[in-house]
Enzyme design. Sequence first.
Site, mmCIF file in Angstrom:
data_model
loop_
_atom_site.group_PDB
_atom_site.id
_atom_site.type_symbol
_atom_site.label_atom_id
_atom_site.label_comp_id
_atom_site.label_asym_id
_atom_site.label_seq_id
_atom_site.Cartn_x
_atom_site.Cartn_y
_atom_site.Cartn_z
ATOM 1 N N LYS A 97 23.283 49.795 41.768
ATOM 2 C CA LYS A 97 22.253 50.332 42.661
ATOM 3 C C LYS A 97 21.773 51.698 42.196
ATOM 4 O O LYS A 97 20.625 52.084 42.449
ATOM 5 C CB LYS A 97 22.786 50.389 44.092
ATOM 6 C CG LYS A 97 23.061 49.011 44.677
ATOM 7 C CD LYS A 97 23.583 49.120 46.090
ATOM 8 C CE LYS A 97 23.791 47.732 46.694
ATOM 9 N NZ LYS A 97 24.802 46.951 45.994
ATOM 10 N N GLU B 195 23.958 58.358 49.719
ATOM 11 C CA GLU B 195 22.561 58.638 50.031
ATOM 12 C C GLU B 195 22.478 59.023 51.501
ATOM 13 O O GLU B 195 23.422 58.789 52.273
ATOM 14 C CB GLU B 195 21.686 57.412 49.746
ATOM 15 C CG GLU B 195 21.990 56.218 50.615
ATOM 16 C CD GLU B 195 21.202 54.978 50.212
ATOM 17 O OE1 GLU B 195 20.683 54.947 49.085
ATOM 18 O OE2 GLU B 195 21.114 54.036 51.025
ATOM 19 N N HIS C 99 27.867 46.928 58.764
ATOM 20 C CA HIS C 99 26.881 46.862 57.684
ATOM 21 C C HIS C 99 26.671 45.436 57.178
ATOM 22 O O HIS C 99 26.139 45.236 56.086
ATOM 23 C CB HIS C 99 27.274 47.787 56.528
ATOM 24 C CG HIS C 99 27.566 49.182 56.963
ATOM 25 N ND1 HIS C 99 26.608 50.042 57.443
ATOM 26 C CD2 HIS C 99 28.732 49.877 57.022
ATOM 27 C CE1 HIS C 99 27.157 51.199 57.760
ATOM 28 N NE2 HIS C 99 28.448 51.132 57.514
ATOM 29 N N ARG D 279 19.719 37.190 43.832
ATOM 30 C CA ARG D 279 20.336 35.912 44.215
ATOM 31 C C ARG D 279 19.644 35.418 45.480
ATOM 32 O O ARG D 279 18.780 36.088 46.035
ATOM 33 C CB ARG D 279 21.827 36.112 44.511
ATOM 34 C CG ARG D 279 22.069 37.207 45.554
ATOM 35 C CD ARG D 279 23.503 37.306 45.992
ATOM 36 N NE ARG D 279 23.787 38.491 46.769
ATOM 37 C CZ ARG D 279 23.526 38.648 48.051
ATOM 38 N NH1 ARG D 279 22.932 37.686 48.729
ATOM 39 N NH2 ARG D 279 23.852 39.756 48.687
#
Length: 720
Positions: free
Chosen positions: A151, A226, A261, A318
């Site tokens: 990422k 982040e 999450h 995916r």
Amino acid sequence: MTQTKPDPNPAPDRIHTPAPGPRSRPAASRPAPSRPVTSLLVANRGEIAVRVFRTARALGLATVAVHSDPDAGALHVREADTAVRLPGAAPAETYLRGDLVIEAALAAGADAVHPGYGFLSENAGFARAVLAAGLVWIGPPPEAIEAMASKTRAKELMRAAGVPLLEPVDPATATAADLPLLLKAAAGGGGRGMRVVRDLDGLKAELDAAAAEARSAFGDGEVFAEPYVERGRHVEVQVLADAHGTVWALGTRDCSLQRRHQKVIEEAPAPGLPDPLRTALHEAAAAAARAVGYQGAGTVEFLVTADGRPCFLEMNTRLQVEHPVTEAVFGLDLVALQIRVAEGAALPPEPPEPYGHAVEARLYAEDPARDWRPQTGTLATLHVPASPPAPPGAAGRGSGTGATPHPGATVRVDAGYADGDRVGIHYDPMLAKVIAHAPTRGEAVRALARALAAARIHGLTTNRELLVRTLGHEEFTAARLDTGFYERHLADLTAPAPDADRAAALAAAAAALAAAAPAPDPYAPLATRLGGWRNLRSRPQTRRYTVDGAEYEVAYLPARSGPPQLVDLPGVRVLAAAPERVDLEVDGVRRVFHVKQKSNTRGVRDAAAEVWVDTAPLPASAAPAAHTLTPVPRFTDPQDRTLPGSLLAPMPGTVVRIAEGLAPGDPVTAGQPLLWLEAMKMEHRIVSPASGTLTALHAGLGHQVEFGALLAVVQEEPPA
């Protein structure tokens, strides 16, 4: 939505995005022309393997499953034509062993591998190894996977491509002004390796924990940080691209309702987005796909801030868990299209027109009221009412013709388990996905809620009641969605309803009446068919049950003809009673209660086992419509009047089984089953009351015993 032909009047969820040049994409990502697929191995398990097999069968392909030892009898193995064992139990030694998966494909004669989602689905090394083995890879080019696998590197690529994103924060230099922070695994998703940090003092510990979890789940412990956006929306765009320069952007999905999450409820299109924002999301998703020369199905995920600013999160290279909502709205079979693209076929210049709205709920074996605790054990029943199956794209190899307008709602169920399957400790506890599609969002939500409420799920605690309540919550129905929904509302959504006690009492009454109902077999002996009905009308019969720790006693008066009537349950009249169905008139309303009692392996009902009662929910009630009840022994325990160690018959019956090899002098342990009595077509297990030595065994196989008869004696071992 295509790179090749802009639309001057695009629909809100169907945006054409021109490429910088005609059909341009990095040349390195263009694969050599592929060959047709004839036999497909799915390198996965559970519902996604079952779902891929369903399409493969529709396309005439042979199917191959792989399985760990605990999954030897799993549904995906039963659904496949052939299966190959991966020795072991943990993912690291089974489904994450790419070398074993490829060996399995070659051994079974498969010529293609579909990775599903999770496990090895975003592993570029595995994709390369599949191709190197001469197999067709049903996924994007390894270079595209590699570009988006990390990422942190993906964000650098997206920044260069002009895609908006959140700037990363260096944990080593983070200050209080940077809080709250979101820690994320660089190499995977699904909520694993993810932590929210609100206190700098706990940052180091959370970093270590996130890295360890990421390393365990993905084999890579890289973690980045982040800014954590409070009350943001998780919105994503489904993309589909071929090797000939066409890119489709198949609308948006909202996946904001999450726990830990991980997504719980998803829908398409994302409701309430302004057209300019929707256009920006499509353009950014297409740019992301072009930037890495993408082919196949993928998803570009964004976080939309409270002020409507989209920020790139990641690209999942995916198929997503929530892909069925996009399939429903566009009338496509994305798995079939994945296979077509891998075979080298070109997509049509434009996708079908979207129609209606779709909502998906993930049904988990977990207890939301107890910190989402996963549940393990045997799933006795899993039945969710669904529409007749009509696979999208069944007319040809992936040739979806678009969602056909229809006046009502349809419900689809993608399950990874069936009745009698065991849910173990090694894998994700998702049992099934339930998807409703309708002309409007409101109709789809109602159809989904009704299907979930009417489902019969026995044997394990699930999040079903939470899902039903969520779908009826005012914030959800008004489409006021954000990722903090469950943080704010979980306590209320899992709290007992005001009328929960009355609902449990009615369930206990239904269970008692069903247990005492005459057997339906007309050839059964008269005493058996009479069951619990007695002609002593002046003496109420009683049965007791526990429900969620509370005990309920049911008293009823047998009748000379017809069903008995309940005592001390005002406003309730018995209309009919049978072993599996009880009809009650409750406050003037006829209600049907379906009753199922747990059976042993021989199909005989176990009187001491759980009883499951399901009924239709009342519109104005928040009480659960399904209850699990545990019978309290019907007879007074004779052991209260005898010496310790004496095992007495708790009721009249027949000795139908004795523990193998059991004989006087054998050591026994507390709770060990010693023999089984059968009475009223139900088995009753007799267990050792303590650890010690079996000093006497008076019962014999086939013996008829009376209530209170001495069966065996156990001499308790003295304390150490």
